[in-house]
Design a protein around this motif. Structure first.
Motif, PDB file in Angstrom:
ATOM      1  N   ARG A  99      35.940  45.501  30.441  1.00 21.72           N
ATOM      2  CA  ARG A  99      36.788  46.680  30.325  1.00 21.72           C
ATOM      3  C   ARG A  99      36.022  47.880  29.796  1.00 21.72           C
ATOM      4  N   ARG A 100      34.720  47.763  29.662  1.00 19.90           N
ATOM      5  CA  ARG A 100      33.968  48.871  29.079  1.00 19.90           C
ATOM      6  C   ARG A 100      33.781  50.025  30.045  1.00 19.90           C
ATOM      7  N   GLY A 101      33.665  49.732  31.351  1.00 15.78           N
ATOM      8  CA  GLY A 101      33.453  50.806  32.305  1.00 15.78           C
ATOM      9  C   GLY A 101      32.033  51.311  32.326  1.00 15.78           C
ATOM     10  N   PHE A 102      31.129  50.683  31.646  1.00 18.57           N
ATOM     11  CA  PHE A 102      29.721  51.046  31.674  1.00 18.57           C
ATOM     12  C   PHE A 102      28.931  49.836  31.226  1.00 18.57           C
ATOM     13  N   GLY A 103      27.641  49.846  31.452  1.00 17.53           N
ATOM     14  CA  GLY A 103      26.783  48.729  31.073  1.00 17.53           C
ATOM     15  C   GLY A 103      25.549  49.229  30.363  1.00 17.53           C
ATOM     16  N   GLY A 104      24.986  48.382  29.525  1.00 16.09           N
ATOM     17  CA  GLY A 104      23.788  48.744  28.779  1.00 16.09           C
ATOM     18  C   GLY A 104      22.634  47.825  29.108  1.00 16.09           C
ATOM     19  N   ASP A 105      21.496  48.108  28.516  1.00 20.00           N
ATOM     20  CA  ASP A 105      20.288  47.323  28.775  1.00 20.00           C
ATOM     21  C   ASP A 105      19.430  47.271  27.529  1.00 20.00           C
ATOM     22  N   ASP A 106      20.060  47.011  26.386  1.00 21.12           N
ATOM     23  CA  ASP A 106      19.293  46.929  25.149  1.00 21.12           C
ATOM     24  C   ASP A 106      18.411  45.682  25.154  1.00 21.12           C
ATOM     25  N   PRO A 107      17.206  45.762  24.593  1.00 26.64           N
ATOM     26  CA  PRO A 107      16.332  44.586  24.563  1.00 26.64           C
ATOM     27  C   PRO A 107      16.695  43.639  23.427  1.00 26.64           C
ATOM     28  N   ALA A 108      16.273  42.399  23.537  1.00 21.74           N
ATOM     29  CA  ALA A 108      16.300  41.435  22.440  1.00 21.74           C
ATOM     30  C   ALA A 108      14.897  40.863  22.310  1.00 21.74           C
ATOM     31  N   MET A 109      14.540  40.414  21.096  1.00 22.17           N
ATOM     32  CA  MET A 109      13.156  40.043  20.834  1.00 22.17           C
ATOM     33  C   MET A 109      13.081  38.835  19.923  1.00 22.17           C
ATOM     34  N   ALA A 110      12.020  38.043  20.067  1.00 20.12           N
ATOM     35  CA  ALA A 110      11.700  36.946  19.158  1.00 20.12           C
ATOM     36  C   ALA A 110      10.187  36.790  19.126  1.00 20.12           C
ATOM     37  N   VAL A 111       9.676  36.248  18.027  1.00 21.84           N
ATOM     38  CA  VAL A 111       8.245  36.017  17.859  1.00 21.84           C
ATOM     39  C   VAL A 111       8.042  34.557  17.474  1.00 21.84           C
ATOM     40  N   ASP A 112       7.006  33.937  18.025  1.00 19.64           N
ATOM     41  CA  ASP A 112       6.666  32.550  17.714  1.00 19.64           C
ATOM     42  C   ASP A 112       6.125  32.466  16.286  1.00 19.64           C
ATOM     43  N   MET A 113       6.868  31.780  15.409  1.00 22.04           N
ATOM     44  CA  MET A 113       6.484  31.655  14.002  1.00 22.04           C
ATOM     45  C   MET A 113       5.843  30.305  13.701  1.00 22.04           C
ATOM     46  N   THR A 114       5.602  29.485  14.726  1.00 20.93           N
ATOM     47  CA  THR A 114       5.074  28.144  14.511  1.00 20.93           C
ATOM     48  C   THR A 114       3.559  28.176  14.337  1.00 20.93           C
ATOM     49  N   GLY A 115       2.995  27.021  14.104  1.00 16.66           N
ATOM     50  CA  GLY A 115       1.548  26.895  14.031  1.00 16.66           C
ATOM     51  C   GLY A 115       0.938  26.455  15.338  1.00 16.66           C
TER      52      GLY A 115
END
Length: 970
Positions: free
Chosen positions: A372-388
């Motif tokens: 029902r928004r009538g528009f769309g977005g394209d925000d990024p999402a991010m993650a970083v590998d914290m393992t060894g």
């Protein structure tokens, strides 16, 4: 960038977003050129999303932002169309069962509800309340979720929707609704756009959001809290940033750094001049005290083709700070959008240069089907590998991308003029996409068009410069249950005629409708329209295939980024949106998003899908469905225009992965989490001497320690070439049941007679085919000798329940009579539990009842042979927190007169097992809660009362339901 509808009008006037749509939804008004005209001129002001404008207008109505330039232009557009939004008597909501399939067996883990369902209808014009825009953080067994929460509408007249939270102390098995968030002062509340983060060293959790003081939005707010027993306790509430003058702070995001203890909060500041948008950062200490002034990370000052929005601060293993965002541009008229990022190596004090992650087209005209928004977005999402692991520090960014549509082959000719009366679906005017459709509207008029499309095509619409009227435009599936009411329309696109265009992937072969005109009691301005139409085909260089595909880029330094990799493997024509990404404790990357592929009829039933990578994002496995029930997003099924929200989030801890998403299975948007465990273990027998010239059987064990049934693969490799065969095979794949399903691979080695002194290394390689390149390998070294050899022992099964672990070892050749069972926990030494003896089949069984839920234990056997003390390899077992409600179904299926059903109950709460025919009538039922926790086989019908046919079995306990198909034959 995008924001839920929050109207201040007590009469519940149409959400401001809808007002904005009609004139200029995605960006300030600019009519698209005709196919024969020159491109549109450069914009006079920077673009801003309608979501931001929507909230700005509400602040203006409440007395704020009186001199903000963005608001002044938004007010001009709002004056073009201002109307009521109300459900008419004919718009009663059809039963949800008409729009979505029955519940299916759990896809991955069983979904768990977070918020208390709120079917109460109050202050929302008889529309259900809703929760959406989900964020999540995890630390050990503690899970914290926050979301936009319209339940506040029930607290009294004139109270707006705000921000709620829920939490779990048992790895997401159950959640408590923590209610809405308020403070720091008595008149301040968290209004929405939530973020949740956690310091993984201290266990301190943080929640941020938009700050509202009374009726005014004044900035950004955050809190700090911790878990205490089974409760979440709030320790600190702070105002993070306050808007200056008529500036407007929008879309905050936050992350906590466990290296420095810092907390970083970013947002977009839309300056009062109406031209400047900038990404800003506030560094805070662990108690949310400011560390220096607010920093400007990026500004569009001097370049008005774009506006920076959707920042997503993320930290790496050494405390490096990334801030990505999206530069939004004017579609059709402006350049393509950029996803950009900066990096700091000194805990946010200074930043390096900007780098482009990817450049792509985006569908800003509309959200996913049913939105029902009538528009769309394209925000990024991010993650970083914290393992060894080998990809430690690698950064991953995900986003939506659209096929390049500005090169659509629009024809200059007129395909069709409207012929009145065409205000119903039955009287729709036909046209063939490729030319223009033309018509006119008055204050009560509706125009309906229809065309024939094919699955996988992409339809592109663009208003002509002659268009003078403003109204709502929808693209609707022809298979609506009741096309006469807005509540029941199967809407693929909902946008504004003057928004600049529309892009729609077509999910089926057949007829589609375009409806131009008001919804319910909306009014429209008089005027004419001309809309260019075309089927567009992706061209070389397009990274997407239709209206939205989900993409990922990765980088090891934040400067050089990989080419975008498409994550979704759905067919073209099916929509998807809001990808999110996490890296689990083994370095495996998991992404999920909202997806509409499960509905080939209309393409407007959504589910959540996931894909995973075991090699740092280079290759990806087949998409797996997460949600157990499909969602139909009916237009009248939510009091909020943000029924989908603007984003979702996924988190992980060790082998546990937690997608968190809005879901409409209960008839209105609610928050669900799928707490899936991605765990498998490979066990090898102990090595040693094996006899020359004789067969020796080594038993390898593959165990599914996850909480969902899944195919697992294996391969046995022998360096010396002594492997002569294996049962069931030396390599293959087999589905193993959840919580301990086990496969034994019996590999036969036959060393030659003259091999004394030679040796071989035998490898048992296992993997999850849906997580490519994530291999687990155990190894056993054997050496060839003459004569008798020591006993070779291996664990062949381990079944873990919340109160016990049952283990079975296999002896193989030899005359060993018994052995001692040893156990240890992480960080502790071995202790003796008792002893056991091998039975006539060579197996020793032992049950350990002194276990704690949620704890991991290692087990081994110890014995003395020929005066030498020996031990088997250690095998780890995770004790589950509790039983999950499960319905395995008829045993067998199809079944005859004796209907026996296998199921698992979580406790002794009341439970009902029912058999339902295809018309929905209950045929058989039995109360079974008294059976208690555990797996049971229940006799549902021993008298042959159910006639032959196809049925559904439904198991219900504690508000949760599981459904399985059943077939009865006579």
């Amino acid at each position: 960038m995008l924001r839920p509808s929050r109207s201040l009008r007590s009469s519940f006037r149409i959400p401001t977003a809808l007002s904005i749509l009609a004139a200029c939804m995605l960006f300030p008004c600019l009519a698209a050129p005709t196919a024969a005209s020159d491109p549109a001129p450069r914009r006079a002001i920077a673009p801003i999303s309608p979501a931001g404008e929507e909230l700005m207008l509400e602040i203006w109505d409440a007395g704020g932002l009186k001199t903000n330039g963005y608001v002044q232009r938004a007010l001009e557009r709002r004056q073009l169309r201002e109307a009521a939004f109300a459900a008419s008597e004919g718009d009663a909501i059809a039963p949800a069962s008409e729009f979505r399939p029955l519940a299916q067996p759990p896809y991955l883990a069983a979904d768990v509800g977070v918020n208390s369902p709120t079917p109460l209808i109050c202050g929302c014009n008889n529309l259900p309340l809703s929760q959406a825009e989900t964020t999540i953080a995890v630390w050990g067994r503690y899970v914290l979720v926050s979301y936009n929460d319209n339940a506040w509408r029930c607290l009294g007249p004139g109270v707006w929707g705000s921000q709620g939270h829920g939490y779990s102390s048992n790895y997401g098995a159950t959640f408590k609704d923590g209610g809405v968030l308020a403070g720091p002062t008595t008149n301040q509340v968290f209004h929405g756009d939530p973020t949740v983060s956690v310091n993984r060293k201290t266990g301190a959790f943080y929640i941020s959001g938009i700050l509202r003081a009374g009726a005014l939005f004044t900035g950004v707010v955050a809190l700090k809290g911790h878990f205490e027993a089974d409760s979440f306790v709030i320790d600190v509430r702070r105002d993070i940033a306050l808007a200056q003058g008529d500036d407007f702070l929008d879309k905050p995001w936050m992350t906590a750094d466990s290296v420095s203890g810092n907390v970083y909060v970013t947002w977009t500041n839309f300056k009062a001049d109406g031209y400047t948008g900038q990404i800003e950062l506030q560094r805070c200490d662990a108690n949310l005290n400011a560390l220096g002034p607010v920093q400007v990370i990026h500004s569009n000052s001097g370049d008005l083709d774009y506006s920076p929005q959707g920042s997503y601060p993320t930290v790496g293993p050494s405390g490096e700070l990334y801030i990505p965002w999206t530069d939004y541009t004017v579609q059709f008229a402006g350049p393509l959008a950029d996803h950009r990022v900066v990096r700091s190596n000194d805990f946010g004090a200074t930043f390096g240069p900007e780098h482009i992650i990817a450049t792509n087209e985006y569908n800003g005209f509309s959200g996913g089907p049913g939105s029902r928004r009538g528009f769309g977005g394209d925000d990024p999402a991010m993650a970083v590998d914290m393992t060894g692991g080998p990809h430690r520090g690698r950064a991953y960014v995900v986003f939506d991308a659209t096929a390049q549509f500005r090169d659509a082959p629009f024809g200059a000719y007129t395909a069709a003029f409207e012929k009145e009366t065409n205000n119903t679906f039955a009287a729709a005017n036909s046209f063939v996409p490729g030319g223009k459709i033309r018509g006119s509207l008055n204050t009560t008029d509706i125009d309906v068009w229809k065309f024939t499309g094919h699955r996988g095509q992409m339809l592109v619409l663009r208003p002509d410069t002659v268009t003078t009227c403003c109204s709502i435009l929808r693209i609707i599936c022809s298979n609506s249950n009741d096309a006469s009411t807005v509540a029941n329309w199967h809407s693929l696109v909902y946008t504004g005629l003057s928004s600049g265009g529309a892009v729609c992937g077509l999910p089926y072969d057949g007829t589609y409708y375009i409806r131009i005109g008001p919804d319910a009691q909306e009014q429209v301005s008089n005027g004419i329209y001309a809309i260019s139409t075309a089927f567009d085909t992706p061209t070389a260089g397009d990274i997407a295939r239709d209206e939205r595909d989900q993409m990922l880029c990765w980088s090891d330094d934040g400067a050089s980024w990989s080419a975008p990799v498409r994550l979704n493997d759905s067919d073209p024509g099916f929509d998807g949106c809001f990808p999110s990404v996490t890296v689990d404790g083994r370095g495996r990357v998991h992404c999920f998003w909202l997806d509409w592929r499960s509905d080939p009829v209309c393409g407007d039933l959504s589910d959540d899908y996931m894909t995973s990578s075991g090699d740092g994002g280079v290759t990806w496995g087949a998409n797996r469905r997460i949600s157990d029930v499909s969602s139909y997003w009916g237009f009248m099924a939510s009091c909020s225009g943000a029924n989908h929200g603007d984003y979702v989030q996924i988190a992980s801890e060790g082998d546990r992965v937690y997608p968190c998403f809005p879901d409409a299975r209960l008839g209105s948007p609610d928050v669900f989490v799928d707490p899936s465990i991605f765990n498998m273990t490979a066990s090898c027998p102990p090595g040693g001497a094996i006899p020359a010239g004789r067969d020796t059987v080594l038993q390898f064990v593959l165990t599914n320690g996850g909480n969902f049934d899944t195919p697992l693969a294996w391969r046995v490799i022998d360096d010396a070439g002594w492997l002569s065969g294996a049962t069931p095979a030396a390599s293959g794949s087999q589905t193993l049941g959840a919580n301990g399903g086990t496969l034994i691979v019996a590999a036969t080695l036959h060393p030659p007679g003259a091999c004394t002194g030679a040796s071989s290394l035998v490898r048992f390689i296992t993997w999850d085919p849906a997580i490519p390149s994530a291999y687990d390998t155990c190894r056993v070294a054997v050496n060839c000798v003459n004569g008798t050899t020591p006993a070779l022992l291996s664990l062949v099964s381990a079944e873990a329940l919340s109160d016990r672990v049952t283990l079975t070892w296999y002896r193989g050749d030899g005359d060993l009579a018994g052995a001692n069972v040893n156990r240890r926990r992480d960080g502790e030494g071995w202790t003796a539990l008792g002893s056991g003896t091998f039975d006539g089949t060579g197996r020793l069984r032992f049950e350990d009842r002194a276990v704690e839920p949620g704890v991991r234990y290692a087990y081994r056997l110890a014995w003395t042979e020929s005066g030498v003390e020996r031990t088997s390899d250690a095998s780890w077992v995770l004790v589950p927190v509790g039983l999950a409600l499960a319905l395995e179904g008829l045993r067998p299926n199809p079944a005859g007169d004796d209907l026996r059903v296998a199921l698992t109950l979580t406790g002794d709460a009341p439970a009902t097992l029912e058999m339902i025919d295809v018309s929905g009538r209950r045929v058989l039922a039995r109360e079974i809660g008294a059976l208690g926790a555990g797996r049971h086989v229940v006799a549902l019908d021993e008298a042959g009362r159910a006639p032959a046919g196809v049925y559904w079995l439904r198991l219900t306990q504690s508000g949760r339901t599981r459904v399985r198909p059943a077939v009865v034959v006579r």
